[in-house]
Design a protein around this motif. Structure first.
Motif, PDB file in Angstrom:
ATOM      1  N   THR A 106       0.834  -1.195   0.000  1.00  0.00           N
ATOM      2  CA  THR A 106       0.000   0.000   0.000  1.00  0.00           C
ATOM      3  C   THR A 106       0.870   1.246   0.000  1.00  0.00           C
ATOM      4  O   THR A 106       2.101   1.183  -0.018  1.00  0.00           O
ATOM      5  CB  THR A 106      -0.975  -0.042   1.202  1.00  0.00           C
TER       6      THR A 106
ATOM      7  N   ILE B 106      -3.218  -5.844  -2.525  1.00  0.00           N
ATOM      8  CA  ILE B 106      -2.765  -4.469  -2.807  1.00  0.00           C
ATOM      9  C   ILE B 106      -3.915  -3.543  -2.443  1.00  0.00           C
ATOM     10  O   ILE B 106      -5.048  -3.742  -2.895  1.00  0.00           O
ATOM     11  CB  ILE B 106      -2.406  -4.309  -4.303  1.00  0.00           C
TER      12      ILE B 106
ATOM     13  N   GLY C  11      -2.501  -0.425  -8.675  1.00  0.00           N
ATOM     14  CA  GLY C  11      -2.520  -1.805  -8.193  1.00  0.00           C
ATOM     15  C   GLY C  11      -2.526  -2.808  -9.340  1.00  0.00           C
ATOM     16  O   GLY C  11      -1.977  -3.914  -9.226  1.00  0.00           O
TER      17      GLY C  11
ATOM     18  N   ARG D  46      -6.822  -7.112  -5.103  1.00  0.00           N
ATOM     19  CA  ARG D  46      -6.744  -5.653  -4.953  1.00  0.00           C
ATOM     20  C   ARG D  46      -7.973  -5.150  -4.219  1.00  0.00           C
ATOM     21  O   ARG D  46      -9.073  -5.634  -4.456  1.00  0.00           O
ATOM     22  CB  ARG D  46      -6.711  -4.967  -6.329  1.00  0.00           C
TER      23      ARG D  46
END
Ligand SMILES: Cc1ncc(C[n+]2csc(CCOP(=O)(O)OP(=O)(O)O)c2C)c(N)n1
Length: 690
Positions: A576, A623, A634, A655
């Motif tokens: 992140t 992500i 992402g 994601r």
């Protein structure tokens, strides 16, 4: 004293270059393919007035912002004939070593007039030119460099360009700040096929600007050498005197089609073409010079000299090798100076960067700082250390910015170094580019991420500038912009993230710090660096203490492309950046030793190795980002993992992001779209159970 022989030489050379290129392209069936000019533009008709203009551009730090019909000016500023011919042929050397259209020119110089890197976008030359003009004032008045006294920037454009945002933005800058800038409008009455009446009412920009404040305006016949010379002498003298900008409009005929592929059918009658041909400025120049200034024999000699020089240059240009494909990826970013790959112009010098230094070791026991205070402190130390730093944007001066990040800086460093700008983002970024090429370190603030939209053209051109000039120029600027959700509030205008746009744009570094210490280190690295940088200041971090961290010291730098591991774990990787880091930290706490948590810190470049290494260890990855899901950054990370770490995966790459809706206003709606500690933890839980 006007050197008319020199003017005639450059006008004749320009005409001869156009002759060669047009004749080659006309006879395309009978000439070798490698002699063709794929994108040919003629300056025929614009040439004489430009050669006269060139004779006035001789200041040590003069610069021209020009466009694709400006080759005659470049010739008079020192462009070699061989480069002039080799570039349209796409050969090595020249403006771009075959990377850009041959008439999209540039001319670096540290000892005389510079031609700023041109771009293909009509009107984009204006705001960087105004930036150069402002840098002249800064070098002259603030850095007390007398060699800038009397120097000017000139921006050339057709009458079509006066309808562009860049024209108006730079006109506002030049007139409000009384910059030493000359607007040179060569009005041929046509923008490809569109008549000048469509660009400004009545088709006469000079007439329409007669009452514009702080602007000397002159209007004349660009085919009349005496009139052109007289008016140009007047406007250049005015601008050099430092009293303010001037605009000159010279009418000229376009004696060719717009560009090679255009045959003028449908928009220009034979009668119109013939009428323009009768206005050819070259015979008028000859009539002015011969026999009073040059004899018949002198003129013949001059023509022979031009024919010889162009012949030699053509041979040299055609003999140059075509560019090799293996080098095309070079110079997207700065390369090591040790290898002799320093840009010729733009940014701080090698010596200045070395003197600023920097350390990757954070000072021990620094006091806790909130994010906004940290950014302000980094700006303050850099303003103290480096006299070439200037900080500007809408409201950043007296008010200290709408986020108060620059509060107090103008008071401390003065209005020359920390200043408000007119409300034009194109102007803010274009100005920064011109200033960076002029050797300054501009730090521009865009008030909110969304309001970078009007500056898109300048941002994209800044990013590609080093590559497309084959490392002749660079414009390392820092663009600070707040964005993302605020404290309990959002909306489509003040809370956009869309950082992926800048990761996709070529040539940019993109910093997305999650805390004060990283913010200081990354901002400083950018301000002591050689690449343009987007520096994202998350609104929730500016508004809360979420990003508070210990002050890491006055020289602390964080290199770009290095992720930080915030938690070690063996079962799942969470990747992140920005404000989401804090939500991920809280979510990860619920899973003991399971989560390997990476804060990317920068997304261009991004730390592929750290991510891949972690995923190879854990076999699972989530992500998390705030930007919308489709084609968010992402997706790039997921694609890389899928390819590079496929055999290590025990679960699908996942994601979590805002699902393709704009950021909403009400708190309820905001929490319905943003990844939260709960939704992040749920997703981790699901992945762990796969
Ligand atoms: C931003 C942008 N829009 C459109 C174009 C396509 N285009 C190239 S030249 C041109 C006309 C420009 O006319 P003018 O400024 O009068 O210059 P001239 O070609 O007549 O010298 C247009 C529309 C472009 N290059 N850039």
């Amino acid at each position: 004293m006007t050197d008319w022989r020199r003017i005639a030489y450059h006008a004749l050379v320009s005409r001869a270059l156009d002759d060669v290129e047009e004749a080659t392209n006309r006879n395309r069936r009978s000439v070798p393919e490698e002699h063709l000019v794929p994108y040919q533009f003629s300056a025929r008709g614009h040439d004489v007035a430009q050669a006269i203009l060139g004779s006035f551009i001789d200041g040590r730090h003069d610069a021209a912002g020009a466009y694709y019909r400006s080759r005659p000016l470049l010739l008079s500023l020192g462009l070699t004939l061989e480069d002039a011919l080799a570039s349209p042929l796409g050969r090595t050397g020249g403006f771009s070593s075959g990377r850009d259209i041959g008439v999209v020119c540039n001319l670096p110089s540290t000892t005389g007039p510079v031609v700023l890197p041109m771009a293909g976008d009509v009107g984009s030359q204006y705001t960087p030119s105004a930036g150069w003009a402002q840098s002249i004032v800064y070098h002259r008045d603030t850095l007390k460099d007398d060699s800038y006294k009397g120097c000017i920037a000139v921006a050339l454009g057709g009458e079509g360009s006066v309808a562009t945002n860049g024209f108006w933005s730079s006109l506002t800058m030049a007139t409000t700040l009384k910059l030493p800038m000359l607007f040179y409008i060569e009005d041929n009455g046509l923008g490809i096929s569109v008549k000048g009446e469509m660009q400004t009412p009545g088709g006469d920009i000079a007439k329409n600007l007669t009452c514009f404040g702080n602007l000397l305006v002159r209007n004349g016949d660009g085919t009349n050498p005496v009139e052109s010379e007289k008016l140009l002498a007047e406007v250049v003298k005015h601008v050099r005197s430092g009293t303010g900008p001037a605009l000159i409009r010279l009418t000229v005929p376009r004696l060719a089609s717009h560009s090679g592929p255009d045959n003028q059918k449908g928009y220009r009658t034979e009668a119109e073409i013939a009428a323009d041909a009768a206005r050819d400025p070259l015979p008028k120049l000859r009539a002015h010079l011969v026999p009073g200034i040059l004899s018949e024999k002198d003129w013949k000699k001059l023509e022979a000299e031009v024919a010889r020089d162009v012949g030699v240059a053509l041979e040299g240009a055609r003999a140059r090798p075509a560019p090799a494909g293996d080098k095309v990826k070079r110079f997207v970013y700065a390369e090591t100076r040790e290898a002799g790959d320093a840009e010729t112009m733009g940014g701080l010098s090698e010596k200045e960067i070395a003197a600023l230094g920097g350390t990757e070791t954070a000072a021990a026991e620094g006091e806790m700082l909130r994010f906004a205070d940290a950014v302000r402190r980094a700006l303050r130390t850099e303003l103290e250390r480096n006299p070439k730093v200037v900080v500007f944007g809408e409201d950043v001066g007296v008010k200290g910015g709408v986020h108060l990040v620059t509060e107090g800086l103008q008071k401390k460093f003065g209005r020359e170094r920390v200043f408000d700008t007119s409300l034009s983002e194109e102007g803010i970024i274009g100005r920064a580019v011109g200033m960076a090429i002029g050797g300054l370190m501009p730090v521009a603030e865009i008030q909110f991420r969304k309001y970078a939209d009007p500056a898109t053209e300048q941002l994209n051109n800044c990013g590609t500038l080093r590559w497309r000039t084959a490392n002749r120029f660079a414009a390392p600027i820092v663009v600070r912009m707040p964005g993302g959700f605020g404290k309990d509030v959002g909306d489509p205008w003040h809370s956009l993230s869309a950082e992926v746009v800048f990761a996709h744009a070529i040539g940019w570094q993109v910093a997305m710090p999650s805390n004060s210490a990283d913010a200081i280190g990354l901002l400083r690295a950018a301000m002591r660096g050689r690449n343009p940088t987007i520096f994202f200041e998350h609104r929730s971090l500016l508004m809360t203490s979420d990003g508070s961290a210990r002050y890491p010291g006055d020289d602390y730098v964080v290199p770009f492309g290095r992720a930080k591991t915030l938690r070690d774990g063996n079962d799942i990787t969470v990747v992140t950046w920005g404000a989401m880091v804090h939500r991920c930290v809280h979510a990860a706490e619920q899973f003991g030793e399971k989560v390997d948590l990476l804060d990317l810190r920068t997304i261009a470049p991004w730390d592929r190795n750290a991510v891949l290494e972690s995923v190879r260890k854990t076999g699972r990855v989530l992500i998390v980002h705030e930007d919308t899901l489709t084609a968010g950054f992402g997706a790039e990370i997921a694609a890389t993992i899928a390819r590079e770490a496929f055999w290590s995966l025990d679960a699908p790459v996942d994601r979590l992001a805002v699902e393709d809706v704009p950021m909403p206003y009400h708190e309820n709606l905001l929490s319905a779209v943003l990844p939260s500690v709960t939704t992040i933890a749920e997703r981790i839980d699901v992945l762990l159970s796969v």
